[in-house]
Motif scaffolding. Sequence first.
Motif, PDB file in Angstrom:
ATOM      1  N   GLU A   4       0.843  -1.180   0.000  1.00  0.00           N
ATOM      2  CA  GLU A   4       0.000   0.000   0.000  1.00  0.00           C
ATOM      3  C   GLU A   4       0.883   1.237   0.000  1.00  0.00           C
ATOM      4  O   GLU A   4       1.925   1.274   0.640  1.00  0.00           O
ATOM      5  N   THR A   5       0.440   2.232  -0.743  1.00  0.00           N
ATOM      6  CA  THR A   5       1.130   3.515  -0.696  1.00  0.00           C
ATOM      7  C   THR A   5       0.203   4.499  -0.010  1.00  0.00           C
ATOM      8  O   THR A   5      -0.969   4.228   0.204  1.00  0.00           O
ATOM      9  N   ASN A   6       0.724   5.651   0.308  1.00  0.00           N
ATOM     10  CA  ASN A   6      -0.104   6.654   0.962  1.00  0.00           C
ATOM     11  C   ASN A   6      -0.947   7.443  -0.029  1.00  0.00           C
ATOM     12  O   ASN A   6      -1.741   8.270   0.380  1.00  0.00           O
ATOM     13  N   GLU A   7      -0.784   7.173  -1.316  1.00  0.00           N
ATOM     14  CA  GLU A   7      -1.574   7.874  -2.326  1.00  0.00           C
ATOM     15  C   GLU A   7      -3.059   7.547  -2.214  1.00  0.00           C
ATOM     16  O   GLU A   7      -3.899   8.382  -2.510  1.00  0.00           O
ATOM     17  N   ALA A  17     -10.588   6.612   6.718  1.00  0.00           N
ATOM     18  CA  ALA A  17      -9.259   7.006   7.178  1.00  0.00           C
ATOM     19  C   ALA A  17      -9.129   6.817   8.685  1.00  0.00           C
ATOM     20  O   ALA A  17      -8.101   6.329   9.176  1.00  0.00           O
ATOM     21  N   LEU A  18     -10.159   7.165   9.424  1.00  0.00           N
ATOM     22  CA  LEU A  18     -10.121   7.012  10.873  1.00  0.00           C
ATOM     23  C   LEU A  18     -10.041   5.538  11.266  1.00  0.00           C
ATOM     24  O   LEU A  18      -9.273   5.169  12.163  1.00  0.00           O
ATOM     25  N   GLU A  19     -10.795   4.701  10.587  1.00  0.00           N
ATOM     26  CA  GLU A  19     -10.747   3.259  10.861  1.00  0.00           C
ATOM     27  C   GLU A  19      -9.352   2.695  10.580  1.00  0.00           C
ATOM     28  O   GLU A  19      -8.811   1.912  11.377  1.00  0.00           O
ATOM     29  N   ALA A  20      -8.756   3.097   9.465  1.00  0.00           N
ATOM     30  CA  ALA A  20      -7.410   2.639   9.132  1.00  0.00           C
ATOM     31  C   ALA A  20      -6.399   3.137  10.161  1.00  0.00           C
ATOM     32  O   ALA A  20      -5.486   2.404  10.565  1.00  0.00           O
ATOM     33  N   LEU A  21      -6.562   4.365  10.616  1.00  0.00           N
ATOM     34  CA  LEU A  21      -5.676   4.925  11.632  1.00  0.00           C
ATOM     35  C   LEU A  21      -5.809   4.163  12.951  1.00  0.00           C
ATOM     36  O   LEU A  21      -4.812   3.870  13.611  1.00  0.00           O
ATOM     37  N   GLU A  22      -7.025   3.805  13.307  1.00  0.00           N
ATOM     38  CA  GLU A  22      -7.236   3.032  14.535  1.00  0.00           C
ATOM     39  C   GLU A  22      -6.567   1.657  14.450  1.00  0.00           C
ATOM     40  O   GLU A  22      -5.985   1.187  15.434  1.00  0.00           O
ATOM     41  N   GLY A  45       0.215   6.204   9.070  1.00  0.00           N
ATOM     42  CA  GLY A  45      -0.623   6.820  10.097  1.00  0.00           C
ATOM     43  C   GLY A  45      -0.545   8.335  10.066  1.00  0.00           C
ATOM     44  O   GLY A  45      -1.559   9.021  10.229  1.00  0.00           O
ATOM     45  N   GLU A  46       0.655   8.856   9.838  1.00  0.00           N
ATOM     46  CA  GLU A  46       0.818  10.308   9.719  1.00  0.00           C
ATOM     47  C   GLU A  46       0.022  10.848   8.530  1.00  0.00           C
ATOM     48  O   GLU A  46      -0.617  11.895   8.623  1.00  0.00           O
ATOM     49  N   ALA A  47       0.057  10.129   7.414  1.00  0.00           N
ATOM     50  CA  ALA A  47      -0.698  10.550   6.224  1.00  0.00           C
ATOM     51  C   ALA A  47      -2.202  10.489   6.499  1.00  0.00           C
ATOM     52  O   ALA A  47      -2.958  11.384   6.100  1.00  0.00           O
TER      53      ALA A  47
END
Length: 83
Positions: A4-7, A17-22, A45-47
Amino acid sequence: MAGETNEDVKAMSFEQALEALERIVDDLERGDVPLDQSIRIYERGEALKAHCDRLLKAAEDKVEKIRLSRDGKPVGIEPLDAD
């Protein structure tokens, strides 16, 4: 998460995005992730955090532009761009 890339973050909704960050926070808190992978997922996570911040700011800007009548009821919205 491999490959996975941050793109792809830019196309995520706030909720995605919040779910992925969690998930990232959970992975890092467990402490069983190899160092090189920890660095990669921390950067992701920063992205994700920056993307969530941008989406929240945009939502706040829209809410701030809601006009209220004298009795405090919403009567419409102003465009975000004043021109």
